[in-house]
Every structure is written in structure tokens, then in C-alpha cells.
Scaffold this active site. Structure first.
Site: not given
Ligand code: NAD
Ligand code: GLY
Length: 355
Positions: A222, A114, A178, A240, A247, A232, A243, A136, A259, A236
Site C-alpha cells: 500500500k 486548517r 482487505e 478499491n 459499498h 488517486e 469496493h 484517506k 465493511h 491507487r
Molecule cells: P471499526 O473501526 O468500526 O472497528 C470494528 C469494531 O472492532 C468496532 O466495534 C471496534 O470497537 C472494535 N475493535 C477495534 N479494535 C479492537 C480490538 N483491538 N479488540 C476488540 N475490538 C476492537 O471498523 P474497521 O473494520 O476497523 O474499519 C472499517 C472502516 O474503515 C470503514 O468505515 C471503512 O470505510 C474504513 N476504511 C478506510 C480506509 C482508508 O483507506 N481510509 C480503507 C479501508 C476501510
Molecule cells: N482503501 C483504499 C485506499 O486507501 O486507497
């Protein structure tokens, strides 16, 4: 080293940013830690991260890199691994990776017993400027992206910009999308800095000074928004921007389009809708889309995506209310509006403008 605080009362935390920030992991209280990394990060940086975090190689969970791993099943696997290792509520999870790792690990930390503590060690530019901050967490299900999850804030964020030096150009681009988003919705000065340094950011990335400064500014912005509206219920939502459109492209590409690239296409579509509605000057929309292109990001919809399918795919977005699609639009570079309902006809027109 730069430190940015996120002010959330008793759940406030610091974001430490800079070349060598991994060494700052030593400032954390000692706790048994399950370090979660995808296959690529484990191979490239695993040993370094574990050594800095004082983690044990037996207390690592790794999974195949990529968005396809971002499922509730993987989050449960993380919990099962922790349970097999006899972790209890006094332990923590560490997410060392990109947004996929951060979202999954944070979600697992929110549901294991939990809720236990977790920290973020972003290794992609996207995670450093966006997903690593703000709490998030979640996973994708076949019906849509990020449709399950929880708000669960990290206890600290450690952004070592030296880890970013191994990122391929395409991954740097995802983070840049971003960063442009943050600038367009909140900060005209950051936008100008990006315009003035676009070529350098792509062809001669400087992870000692320029990138740490841009990451600091994005985290600060942020952090301010999250402190004002953690869950949100209002402001907040502007984070998006691009997005809801993005999406839809991601879903139609079956998550093969990264993404950040989808968000860039989404911002281009949103800019045309804002111009169609008379909210935004065409010259400002052009300015945004020119910057995206200079940073190597796409501003056109993939030809295989049909407009009617894109509009339908936008219906799965979490911001929609009572079936109406809601989108964030801008009125100037640096000024964004809260989400507003958009009709199918104008959405289709915006998509058609980026064919
Ligand atoms: P990811 O985590 O898949 O990383 C992208 C690629 O880079 C992967 O293949 C990974 O193995 C590689 N990688 C990571 N670090 C590396 C490094 N230092 N050197 C070489 N390769 C490396 O994707 P991402 O683009 O980091 O994140 C996308 C995700 O984040 C999506 O699922 C999206 O929905 C989410 N997201 C979440 C929020 C939030 O607020 N929580 C905000 C924006 C995006
Ligand atoms: N990436 C959108 C948020 O964190 O609210």
C-alpha cells in the site's frame, strides 16, 4: 519489530509493526495529544495506549463504537473537544482504533485549525493492513459512504499486533478481506501464502510472527502505491477492488454489514464480471472465491438486497465519472486493471451470479 517507510518527500513517514510496537511511540517528538478511541477500544486498551503515548486521561475523546458514528458531526465533535481543551496548531491527534476511528480522527486533524498532525494506532486488522496507511480520511453522509473527507497523511503509524488479540473472529475476517484484496490485485506470492495458511489464520491466529509478516507485506504494497499516486489520480484506484460493489451492499444494509464482509461480496461480484467480459479465467475467479470462503467470508449477496437496488446504489461511488459506474477488475491473481465503465446489464448479471 519491522519498519516500512512511505516515501512522500517531506511528508514521508514510518509504519512500525510488531508485538510491542506501542513502546515505539516514545520515538515521537513530545506534543500535547488528543487521543481518540471508540467505546470498545477505550475499555479494552485505553489505559495501555495512553500510558505508552504519554497521554493524559483528560485529553481523550471517545464515541460509541461502530460505523454509525462515522459522521461529519463526530469529526466536528472531536474538533470542539480539542478547542475546549485549548489545543493549538502545535498539538496532535492520535487515532487509536479501527478504520472508523482512523478515518474520523484523520478528517478532524485535516480540518482543525486548517490542519494539524495526527498519528495512527490501528487496533483492528483492517486498519493495520489498509485504513491506517495512506491518508484517506473522512466520514459518511446519508447519500453515501465516505462522501466527505480529505487526504491527510499521518505522521506515523504504530501497529502493535498484541492489541489485535482481543479482536472477535468476525473483525479478524474484515481485515482478512482487505488482505485478500491486496493479494489479488498486487501480489500472487502473498495470495499463495494466504492459501497455504488460511486455516491457521482463522483458527490459530499467530500475532507474534505470521500476522506481523502479512501486515508488513500489505503495508509495503500500500505504501508503494500511495507513494506513486497519493491522491488517486491513477494507480491507487486499484485498491478499491471489490469496493464499488461492496459499498452498494453496505449502503443497502444501512451499514449493519461490516465493511470487510461487504468487500468480500464485492470481490466475488467483480470476479464474475471479469469472467463475463473474458478478462479472467473462471478457475482464477474460483480460486479467489474459495480462499474467501475458507477465511470465513461471504461470497453471496444477502437475499434481501434486490439486484436493481444494488446497481442503483453503485451510482453513489466516488470513482464514477459523468454518471457511468466504474469498477476495478483483475486479469490474473496479482494483476489488476484501472477502473473501467460498466453497464447496468452486465452489473446486474454479475450480482445475479452470486445469488
Ligand atoms: P471499526 O473501526 O468500526 O472497528 C470494528 C469494531 O472492532 C468496532 O466495534 C471496534 O470497537 C472494535 N475493535 C477495534 N479494535 C479492537 C480490538 N483491538 N479488540 C476488540 N475490538 C476492537 O471498523 P474497521 O473494520 O476497523 O474499519 C472499517 C472502516 O474503515 C470503514 O468505515 C471503512 O470505510 C474504513 N476504511 C478506510 C480506509 C482508508 O483507506 N481510509 C480503507 C479501508 C476501510
Ligand atoms: N482503501 C483504499 C485506499 O486507501 O486507497
Amino acid at each position: 519489530m519491522k519498519t516500512v517507510g512511505v516515501d512522500l518527500g517531506t511528508r514521508s513517514y514510518d509504519i512500525v509493526i510488531g508485538a510491542g510496537a506501542l513502546a515505539e511511540l516514545g520515538r515521537l517528538s513530545r506534543k500535547r495529544t488528543l487521543t481518540v478511541m471508540d467505546s470498545t477500544v477505550k475499555a479494552l486498551h485505553g489505559a495501555k495506549i495512553l500510558a505508552s503515548a504519554g497521554g493524559s486521561p483528560e485529553e481523550v475523546f471517545s464515541f460509541p463504537a461502530g460505523e454509525r458514528s462515522k459522521t461529519p458531526e463526530t469529526a466536528v465533535e472531536i474538533c470542539r473537544c480539542a478547542a475546549r481543551l485549548k489545543f493549538d496548531r502545535s498539538c496532535r491527534f492520535a487515532a487509536a482504533g479501527g478504520g472508523v476511528t482512523g478515518d474520523l480522527t484523520g478528517f478532524a486533524a485535516a480540518i482543525f485549525m486548517r490542519g494539524i498532525e495526527f498519528i495512527q494506532i490501528p487496533t483492528t486488522l483492517l486498519a493495520a493492513v489498509d485504513s491506517g496507511v495512506g491518508g484517506k480520511t473522512g466520514a459518511d453522509i446519508p447519500e453515501g459512504k465516505n462522501l466527505v473527507g480529505a487526504f491527510h497523511q499521518p505522521a506515523g503509524v504504530f501497529i502493535d499486533t498484541r492489541l489485535l488479540t482481543t479482536l472477535p473472529a468476525s473483525e479478524l475476517g474484515n481485515g482478512l478481506a482487505e488482505i485478500v484484496k491486496t493479494a489479488v490485485i498486487l501480489d500472487p506470492e502473498l495470495f499463495e501464502l494466504l492459501e497455504n495458511s488460511a486455516d491457521r489464520l482463522v483458527s490459530r491466529p499467530d500475532f507474534e510472527e505470521l500476522y506481523p509478516e502479512i501486515i508488513r507485506r500489505c503495508c509495503e504494497l500500500k505504501g508503494m502505491i500511495v507513494a506513486e499516486d497519493e491522491k488517486e489520480s491513477g494507480r491507487r484506484a486499484v485498491l478499491n477492488y471489490g469496493h464499488t460493489f461492496g459499498h452498494a451492499v453496505e449502503l443497502l444494509s444501512d451499514y449493519t454489514l461490516p465493511h470487510g464482509q461487504a468487500v468480500a461480496i464485492g470481490m466475488a461480484a467483480a470476479s464474475h464480471l471479469a469472467v463475463l467480459r473474458g478478462l479472467w479465467k473462471q478457475s482464477d475467479a474460483d480460486r479467489q472465491n474459495r480462499l474467501l470462503s475458507r477465511l470465513g467470508l461471504p461470497v453471496k449477496v444477502p437475499p434481501r438486497c434486490r439486484t436493481c437496488d444494488l446497481v442503483n446504489a453503485m451510482r453513489a461511488d466516488k470513482k464514477n465519472v459523468g454518471g457511468a459506474i466504474r469498477v476495478v477488475l483483475c486479469s490474473a491473481v496479482g494483476s489488476s486493471r484501472l477502473p473501467e465503465a460498466a453497464g447496468d446489464g452486465e452489473l446486474a448479471a454479475a450480482w445475479e451470479m452470486i445469488r
